[in-house]
Design an enzyme around this catalytic site. Structure first.
Site, PDB file in Angstrom:
ATOM      1  N   PRO A 183       0.819  -1.194   0.000  1.00  0.00           N
ATOM      2  CA  PRO A 183       0.000   0.000   0.000  1.00  0.00           C
ATOM      3  C   PRO A 183       0.859   1.252   0.000  1.00  0.00           C
ATOM      4  O   PRO A 183       1.837   1.346   0.725  1.00  0.00           O
ATOM      5  CB  PRO A 183      -0.784  -0.094   1.305  1.00  0.00           C
ATOM      6  CG  PRO A 183      -0.322  -1.336   1.974  1.00  0.00           C
ATOM      7  CD  PRO A 183       0.913  -1.771   1.331  1.00  0.00           C
ATOM      8  N   GLU A 184       0.484   2.193  -0.825  1.00  0.00           N
ATOM      9  CA  GLU A 184       1.130   3.494  -0.863  1.00  0.00           C
ATOM     10  C   GLU A 184       0.120   4.503  -0.294  1.00  0.00           C
ATOM     11  O   GLU A 184      -0.913   4.097   0.236  1.00  0.00           O
ATOM     12  CB  GLU A 184       1.553   3.821  -2.300  1.00  0.00           C
ATOM     13  CG  GLU A 184       2.419   2.717  -2.902  1.00  0.00           C
ATOM     14  CD  GLU A 184       2.864   2.974  -4.327  1.00  0.00           C
ATOM     15  OE1 GLU A 184       3.084   4.135  -4.684  1.00  0.00           O
ATOM     16  OE2 GLU A 184       2.986   1.989  -5.096  1.00  0.00           O
TER      17      GLU A 184
ATOM     18  N   HIS B   4      -3.930 -15.029   8.374  1.00  0.00           N
ATOM     19  CA  HIS B   4      -2.731 -14.292   8.778  1.00  0.00           C
ATOM     20  C   HIS B   4      -3.045 -13.234   9.828  1.00  0.00           C
ATOM     21  O   HIS B   4      -2.400 -12.191   9.875  1.00  0.00           O
ATOM     22  CB  HIS B   4      -2.066 -13.678   7.549  1.00  0.00           C
ATOM     23  CG  HIS B   4      -1.695 -14.701   6.517  1.00  0.00           C
ATOM     24  ND1 HIS B   4      -0.694 -15.627   6.727  1.00  0.00           N
ATOM     25  CD2 HIS B   4      -2.200 -14.970   5.293  1.00  0.00           C
ATOM     26  CE1 HIS B   4      -0.606 -16.416   5.669  1.00  0.00           C
ATOM     27  NE2 HIS B   4      -1.511 -16.035   4.781  1.00  0.00           N
TER      28      HIS B   4
ATOM     29  N   ARG C 297       2.839 -11.335   4.932  1.00  0.00           N
ATOM     30  CA  ARG C 297       4.305 -11.401   4.913  1.00  0.00           C
ATOM     31  C   ARG C 297       4.954 -10.810   6.157  1.00  0.00           C
ATOM     32  O   ARG C 297       6.167 -10.882   6.285  1.00  0.00           O
ATOM     33  CB  ARG C 297       4.824 -10.690   3.651  1.00  0.00           C
ATOM     34  CG  ARG C 297       4.378 -11.394   2.379  1.00  0.00           C
ATOM     35  CD  ARG C 297       4.738 -10.612   1.135  1.00  0.00           C
ATOM     36  NE  ARG C 297       6.171 -10.622   0.877  1.00  0.00           N
ATOM     37  CZ  ARG C 297       6.744  -9.950  -0.128  1.00  0.00           C
ATOM     38  NH1 ARG C 297       6.007  -9.222  -0.928  1.00  0.00           N
ATOM     39  NH2 ARG C 297       8.021 -10.024  -0.308  1.00  0.00           N
TER      40      ARG C 297
ATOM     41  N   ARG D 269      20.074  16.133  -4.084  1.00  0.00           N
ATOM     42  CA  ARG D 269      20.397  14.712  -3.993  1.00  0.00           C
ATOM     43  C   ARG D 269      21.399  14.321  -5.070  1.00  0.00           C
ATOM     44  O   ARG D 269      21.424  14.920  -6.145  1.00  0.00           O
ATOM     45  CB  ARG D 269      19.134  13.853  -4.140  1.00  0.00           C
ATOM     46  CG  ARG D 269      18.191  13.960  -2.971  1.00  0.00           C
ATOM     47  CD  ARG D 269      18.815  13.355  -1.754  1.00  0.00           C
ATOM     48  NE  ARG D 269      18.097  13.704  -0.545  1.00  0.00           N
ATOM     49  CZ  ARG D 269      17.347  12.847   0.146  1.00  0.00           C
ATOM     50  NH1 ARG D 269      17.233  11.618  -0.265  1.00  0.00           N
ATOM     51  NH2 ARG D 269      16.734  13.237   1.236  1.00  0.00           N
TER      52      ARG D 269
END
Length: 288
Positions: free
Chosen positions: A2-3, A95, A115, A157
């Site tokens: 998910p973003e 899960h 996961r 950067r």
DNA sequence: AGTTGCCCCTGCGCGC
DNA sequence: TGCGCGCAGGGGCAAC
């Protein structure tokens, strides 16, 4: 997985189900899910018992639930995490990692994570920004995000532009899907060196990042499979609007050239070979 | 000090 | 059918 749009969809969905409710008990079914909480599962549960959740907040891909004692429950979904609102009688998910029950006997909140790259923790500083999230930059939906600061920081950067977009200490909330989609919209190859991105190009790129995040949010996020769902288990629909991500070998929607896939940091990058030409020379890396 | 890889996990689809 | 491989919406952290 998910973003920002997916995490925001989860936060918004959670809001009316948790705000004002008091936690009766917390059950940790897998220690890895609370590994960021160094004091351990018992402490995690003890700290939360009897606390009232006062709201829901988010920065980038992190969300948190401020509590009535100025701490907060921090949640990160990682690649496969889900926060679900479920009636007590619903069978446990395969899960299921953490279960919250409330003193009103209403629906539970469950953290499910195949996961276990995601996780929960309790951190002080919940009212503004939890201490644990101090290193996360503001996201582009944040009213206090300053565009020109981002433009300047990007150009300072010494890396490639896609790596910079994924760096959560520079700009948060952007992940592999929306980085590729924004770069396609901007006509930039992800390997372009940041120091050669002009100020106007950086502003345009930021605009595309914002646009694609907003559009995806409007569709409830991107779901390729059952791993990303909202708090009620429903998928988002932005996958139909993707222009390059996951479309390897399919025609570019702008120029019909075939979308290419390139290896990127043990993952993939998708781009159009015509709209996003690779830089002639990859970034010169300092040696010695 | 800033940047770069490795690695944490589970499950699925594919080719052989 | 079964096994091995590659791949998946992320990020912390050791090593340069």
């Amino acid at each position: 997985m998910p973003e920002l749009p997916e995490v925001e969809t989860v936060r918004a969905g959670l809001d009316r189900f948790v705000t004002g409710r008091t936690i009766e008990s917390v059950e940790v079914l897998h220690p890895r899910a609370i590994r960021r909480h160094v004091a351990g599962a018992q402490d995690f549960a003890d700290q939360l018992k009897g606390r009232t959740i006062t709201g829901t907040r988010r920065r980038g891909k992190y969300l948190w639930l401020p509590l009535d004692d100025d701490a907060a429950i921090i949640g990160h979904l990682g690649m496969s995490g889900q926060l679900l609102v479920q009636p007590a009688e619903a069978p446990d998910e395969t899960h299921l990692r953490v279960r919250f029950t409330f003193d009103d006997g209403g629906p539970q909140v469950r953290f499910v994570d195949q996961r276990t790259f995601g996780g929960l923790s309790v951190s002080p500083g919940g009212a503004e920004l939890p201490d644990e999230l101090a290193h996360i930059a503001r996201d582009p939906m944040d009213p206090l995000f300053v565009d020109e600061e981002f433009v300047a920081a990007l150009r300072r950067r010494r890396t490639d532009v896609k790596r910079a977009l994924l760096d959560q200490t520079l700009i948060s909330g952007v992940g592999n899907i929306y980085a590729d989609e924004a770069l396609w919209r901007a006509g930039l190859h992800g390997n372009r060196p940041t120091e050669k991105i002009t100020r106007p190009a950086a502003r345009r790129l930021l605009g595309h990042v914002r646009d694609v995040l907003n559009e995806a949010l409007g569709q409830g996020g991107t779901s390729f499979d059952a791993l990303y769902v909202n708090v009620n288990g429903e998928s988002g629909y932005f996958d139909r609007s993707l222009n390059v991500y996951g479309r390897s070998g399919e025609p570019c929607r702008r120029c019909a050239a075939l979308v290419r896939r390139e290896a990127f940091m043990n993952r993939s990058s998708y781009s159009c070979p015509k709209c996003q030409p690779a830089p002639r020379q990859t970034r010169v890396r300092s040696v010695g």
